[in-house]
Design a protein around this motif. Structure first.
Motif, PDB file in Angstrom:
ATOM      1  N   LYS A  28       1.809   6.183 -10.474  1.00 34.95           N
ATOM      2  CA  LYS A  28       1.762   7.628 -11.394  1.00 34.95           C
ATOM      3  C   LYS A  28       2.977   7.148 -12.032  1.00 34.95           C
ATOM      4  O   LYS A  28       3.360   7.802 -14.074  1.00 34.95           O
TER       5      LYS A  28
ATOM      6  N   PHE B 130      -8.221   5.789  -8.132  1.00 36.11           N
ATOM      7  CA  PHE B 130      -7.096   5.220  -7.127  1.00 36.11           C
ATOM      8  C   PHE B 130      -5.436   5.811  -7.267  1.00 36.11           C
ATOM      9  O   PHE B 130      -4.972   5.573  -6.545  1.00 36.11           O
ATOM     10  N   ILE B 131      -6.020   7.244  -7.584  1.00 30.90           N
ATOM     11  CA  ILE B 131      -4.826   7.892  -7.143  1.00 30.90           C
ATOM     12  C   ILE B 131      -5.386   9.468  -6.147  1.00 30.90           C
ATOM     13  O   ILE B 131      -6.301   9.456  -5.552  1.00 30.90           O
TER      14      ILE B 131
ATOM     15  N   GLU C  57       0.755  -1.732  -0.125  1.00 23.60           N
ATOM     16  CA  GLU C  57       0.156   0.013   0.451  1.00 23.60           C
ATOM     17  C   GLU C  57       0.912   1.318  -0.106  1.00 23.60           C
ATOM     18  O   GLU C  57       1.001   2.293  -0.654  1.00 23.60           O
TER      19      GLU C  57
ATOM     20  N   SER D  46       0.669   3.935  -4.381  1.00 25.91           N
ATOM     21  CA  SER D  46       0.548   4.841  -6.091  1.00 25.91           C
ATOM     22  C   SER D  46       1.466   5.616  -6.249  1.00 25.91           C
ATOM     23  O   SER D  46       1.540   6.166  -7.246  1.00 25.91           O
ATOM     24  N   LYS D  47       2.814   5.304  -5.965  1.00 27.11           N
ATOM     25  CA  LYS D  47       4.484   5.653  -6.829  1.00 27.11           C
ATOM     26  C   LYS D  47       4.673   4.824  -8.550  1.00 27.11           C
ATOM     27  O   LYS D  47       4.847   5.567  -9.642  1.00 27.11           O
TER      28      LYS D  47
END
Lengths: 87, 87
Positions: A19, A86-87, A11, A15-16
């Motif tokens: 992206k 999700f961002i 988790e 996000s990294k």
């Protein structure tokens, strides 16, 4: 070349990874990206993923093919999710 | 033929999908299966998935190729997870 990337990332790092992959590929499902990249780009993707993930906990699988024509893709259910959630 | 299946299925249905796919394919990552199946088996897989999922909420993508040789696979990080924790 065509690439398909599936990832299972903790988790804190997800996000990294998401992206970063978005800059090269198209998001087609939760944790799945695909797209056309050059050999050099694929090399950059591998290097960067390696930096972003925790190799002892996370797993990223890269499938690649010289040509997309060797692969048939079909979807059952929803065609595409919304990435924004999700961002 | 070689097939790769990635799924994004609601919590209530995920264990049924997972158990079903295990009968035909190898689990390689959270929500990702791969393996060799016949055309008839692939047809059965599609039909059964369609029955198991909610087509308005869930998404299952099937990639298939006549021959595995057209696809190169590489893993960054953990090679394989333990399936048992998901069942």
């Amino acid at each position: 070349m065509y690439v398909l990337i599936v990832y299972d990332v903790g988790e804190k790092r997800v996000s990294k990874v998401l992206k970063f992959l978005k800059t090269y590929l198209n998001w087609i499902q939760n944790s799945v990206f695909e797209g056309e990249v050059t050999e050099a780009q694929l090399h950059r993707i591998r290097t960067q993923i390696y930096k972003l993930i925790d190799s002892e906990q996370d797993s990223v699988i890269i499938f690649s093919s010289r040509d997309k024509k060797w692969l048939t893709k079909s979807v059952i259910g929803k065609e595409k999710n919304e990435i924004d959630v999700f961002i």
